[in-house]
Design a protein around this motif. Structure first.
Motif, PDB file in Angstrom:
ATOM      1  N   GLU A  20      26.822  12.474  78.465  1.00 43.45           N
ATOM      2  CA  GLU A  20      28.039  13.292  78.464  1.00 43.45           C
ATOM      3  C   GLU A  20      28.613  13.479  77.060  1.00 43.45           C
ATOM      4  OE1 GLU A  20      27.384  10.793  80.373  1.00 43.45           O
ATOM      5  OE2 GLU A  20      27.672  11.350  82.486  1.00 43.45           O
ATOM      6  N   ASP A  21      28.224  12.597  76.130  1.00 44.34           N
ATOM      7  CA  ASP A  21      28.759  12.679  74.772  1.00 44.34           C
ATOM      8  C   ASP A  21      27.904  13.546  73.854  1.00 44.34           C
ATOM      9  OD1 ASP A  21      30.787  10.918  75.496  1.00 44.34           O
ATOM     10  OD2 ASP A  21      29.548   9.160  75.041  1.00 44.34           O
ATOM     11  N   ARG A  68      21.057   3.850  76.288  1.00 44.71           N
ATOM     12  CA  ARG A  68      21.489   4.804  75.275  1.00 44.71           C
ATOM     13  C   ARG A  68      20.860   6.163  75.548  1.00 44.71           C
ATOM     14  NH1 ARG A  68      24.375   1.099  74.625  1.00 44.71           N
ATOM     15  NH2 ARG A  68      24.974   0.035  72.682  1.00 44.71           N
ATOM     16  N   ASP A 127      27.186  16.830  73.635  1.00 46.88           N
ATOM     17  CA  ASP A 127      27.774  18.050  73.054  1.00 46.88           C
ATOM     18  C   ASP A 127      28.846  17.715  72.024  1.00 46.88           C
ATOM     19  OD1 ASP A 127      26.253  20.075  74.255  1.00 46.88           O
ATOM     20  OD2 ASP A 127      27.393  19.923  76.114  1.00 46.88           O
ATOM     21  N   ASP A 128      29.610  16.660  72.271  1.00 48.37           N
ATOM     22  CA  ASP A 128      30.609  16.245  71.281  1.00 48.37           C
ATOM     23  C   ASP A 128      29.919  15.825  69.976  1.00 48.37           C
ATOM     24  OD1 ASP A 128      32.697  16.736  72.970  1.00 48.37           O
ATOM     25  OD2 ASP A 128      32.922  14.648  73.641  1.00 48.37           O
ATOM     26  N   ARG A 129      28.768  15.154  70.116  1.00 49.15           N
ATOM     27  CA  ARG A 129      28.042  14.750  68.909  1.00 49.15           C
ATOM     28  C   ARG A 129      27.570  15.983  68.137  1.00 49.15           C
ATOM     29  NH1 ARG A 129      25.538   9.995  67.369  1.00 49.15           N
ATOM     30  NH2 ARG A 129      24.828  10.174  65.211  1.00 49.15           N
ATOM     31  N   GLU A 174      23.460   8.295  71.190  1.00 45.40           N
ATOM     32  CA  GLU A 174      24.759   8.196  71.841  1.00 45.40           C
ATOM     33  C   GLU A 174      24.671   7.221  73.016  1.00 45.40           C
ATOM     34  OE1 GLU A 174      27.824   9.462  71.338  1.00 45.40           O
ATOM     35  OE2 GLU A 174      27.171  10.322  69.434  1.00 45.40           O
ATOM     36  N   GLU A 175      25.829   6.750  73.463  1.00 41.52           N
ATOM     37  CA  GLU A 175      25.838   5.840  74.601  1.00 41.52           C
ATOM     38  C   GLU A 175      25.652   6.565  75.923  1.00 41.52           C
ATOM     39  OE1 GLU A 175      28.960   3.045  74.833  1.00 41.52           O
ATOM     40  OE2 GLU A 175      28.677   2.265  72.795  1.00 41.52           O
ATOM     41  N   ARG A 176      26.131   7.837  76.020  1.00 40.01           N
ATOM     42  CA  ARG A 176      26.061   8.569  77.289  1.00 40.01           C
ATOM     43  C   ARG A 176      25.631  10.009  77.035  1.00 40.01           C
ATOM     44  NH1 ARG A 176      31.641   8.778  79.920  1.00 40.01           N
ATOM     45  NH2 ARG A 176      32.032   9.841  77.926  1.00 40.01           N
ATOM     46  N   ARG A 191      30.427  17.315  66.178  1.00 42.07           N
ATOM     47  CA  ARG A 191      30.707  16.495  64.989  1.00 42.07           C
ATOM     48  C   ARG A 191      29.671  16.746  63.896  1.00 42.07           C
ATOM     49  NH1 ARG A 191      31.348  12.468  68.876  1.00 42.07           N
ATOM     50  NH2 ARG A 191      29.580  11.257  68.066  1.00 42.07           N
TER      51      ARG A 191
END
Length: 351
Positions: free
Chosen positions: A265-266, A229, A268-270, A261-263, A273
């Motif tokens: 790479e995610d 994670r 910035d998306d988090r 987060e799992e990656r 949100r």
């Protein structure tokens, strides 16, 4: 002819047992119950300071029943197995409404209280005969009777319950219960057992057969899977850390944690949100590793400063790391609290 098992064990307990544990003075149903829940999968030395702080904050069932969940979890921070705290809180509310049980069956109906824990509470709080079979007792009995089938199997559990039933005396229930737990914890230990001072060594079958180190027998364990994670350490310009409450079930249910987060790479998306803007590049801050009962967590910790413009609308709560490190106002998993302590005085804003 040897004296009965219980007689020898109680004679040993009178001289060598633990008589000064905090939940023994006074040994009320509430104090015994809280101690037994804390002692599930946790050693006495670790539990004592938690128990004393817990009693100072929640001296009785009513105080615990009306407490906020976050207050309960904050005092449990670092003790692990947090479902115990949630069950303790739920059971307190149930007892505040329905009264304190006095039977094994009544205690076993409460959240988080299994048959052995229920028996330990009744034996110690009410001094009534009740048969226990916790991890220490299983080890003592499996060795004493040389039970060599895997301890996890249903047949072995039935055999151990029968052995426990046969050895539990009709009187001195509280002392016997504490005595056999003490024997397993201090003499018939998992590693380096002290057979030379064991009060029941003369008819211990594992000792006679030279198999103490082999018993209890266990199934070969499969390697724990590893879950990777990413932990997001988000600071604002004032050095505060963003924490979110975890879902009630799953990893660290109900506790406060940085976003996970799992990656990478995610990440910035988090942030998007969360309604936050990153004010600098992500930085690798280290790793957070923790072993759970069924898997291992291996998490990369990455940090970023968050632009003040987006902070006000973010979900979660912002906390001073100094307070989180020493007197957390919310429940924190022990690995997260260690991470906070490691980063005291190392603000991302300082570069």
């Amino acid at each position: 002819m040897s004296a009965p098992f219980a007689e020898r064990l109680l004679a040993w307990f009178d001289q060598h047992g633990r008589h000064d544990l905090p939940w023994q003075h006074p040994r009320t149903p509430y104090r015994v119950w809280v101690s037994e829940i804390m002692l599930q999968q946790t050693q006495v030395a670790t539990v004592i300071p938690y128990f004393e702080r817990f009693m100072a904050r929640f001296p009785d069932i009513d105080a615990l029943a009306v407490a906020e969940a976050d207050d309960v979890l904050s005092l449990w921070s670092g003790l692990g197995y947090y479902a115990r705290a949630r069950n303790l809180h739920a059971a307190a509310r149930q007892m505040a409404a329905d009264g304190v049980p006095e039977t094994v069956e009544g205690w076993a109906e409460l959240p988080g209280v299994g048959p052995s824990t229920a028996a330990a509470i009744v034996a110690q709080a009410f001094d009534r005969r009740a048969v226990i079979l916790d991890g220490n007792v299983k080890r003592v009995l499996a060795r004493h009777a040389a039970v060599d089938t895997p301890i996890e199997t249903t047949a072995t559990q039935r055999a151990l319950w029968a052995l426990a039933e046969a050895r539990t005396p009709a009187s001195r229930a509280a002392d016997y219960t504490q005595a056999i737990m003490d024997l397993g914890a201090t003499v018939c230990r998992r590693g380096a057992p002290r057979c030379e001072v064991c009060p029941v060594r003369v008819d211990c079958e594992a000792r006679r057969q030279g198999r103490v180190g082999e018993l209890p027998a266990r199934r070969r364990r499969k390697p724990r899977p590893v879950r990777e994670r990413v932990v997001l350490w988000l600071e604002d310009a004032r050095g505060r850390l963003l924490l979110e409450k975890r879902p009630p079930s799953g990893i660290w249910g109900g506790l406060a944690c940085p976003p996970i987060e799992e990656r990478a790479e995610d990440a910035d998306d988090r942030l998007a949100r969360l309604g936050l803007r990153r004010a600098g590049e992500w930085r690798l801050l280290g790793r957070l590793r923790h072993v759970f009962s069924h898997f291992e967590l291996d998490a990369e910790v990455i940090g970023a400063l968050v632009d003040e413009a987006g902070v006000a609308d973010a979900p979660g709560e912002w906390h001073d790391p100094e307070q989180l490190a020493h007197a957390p106002p919310v429940g924190l998993p022990a690995p997260v609290q260690r991470l906070v302590r490691e980063r005291i005085g190392v603000s991302l804003a300082a570069g």
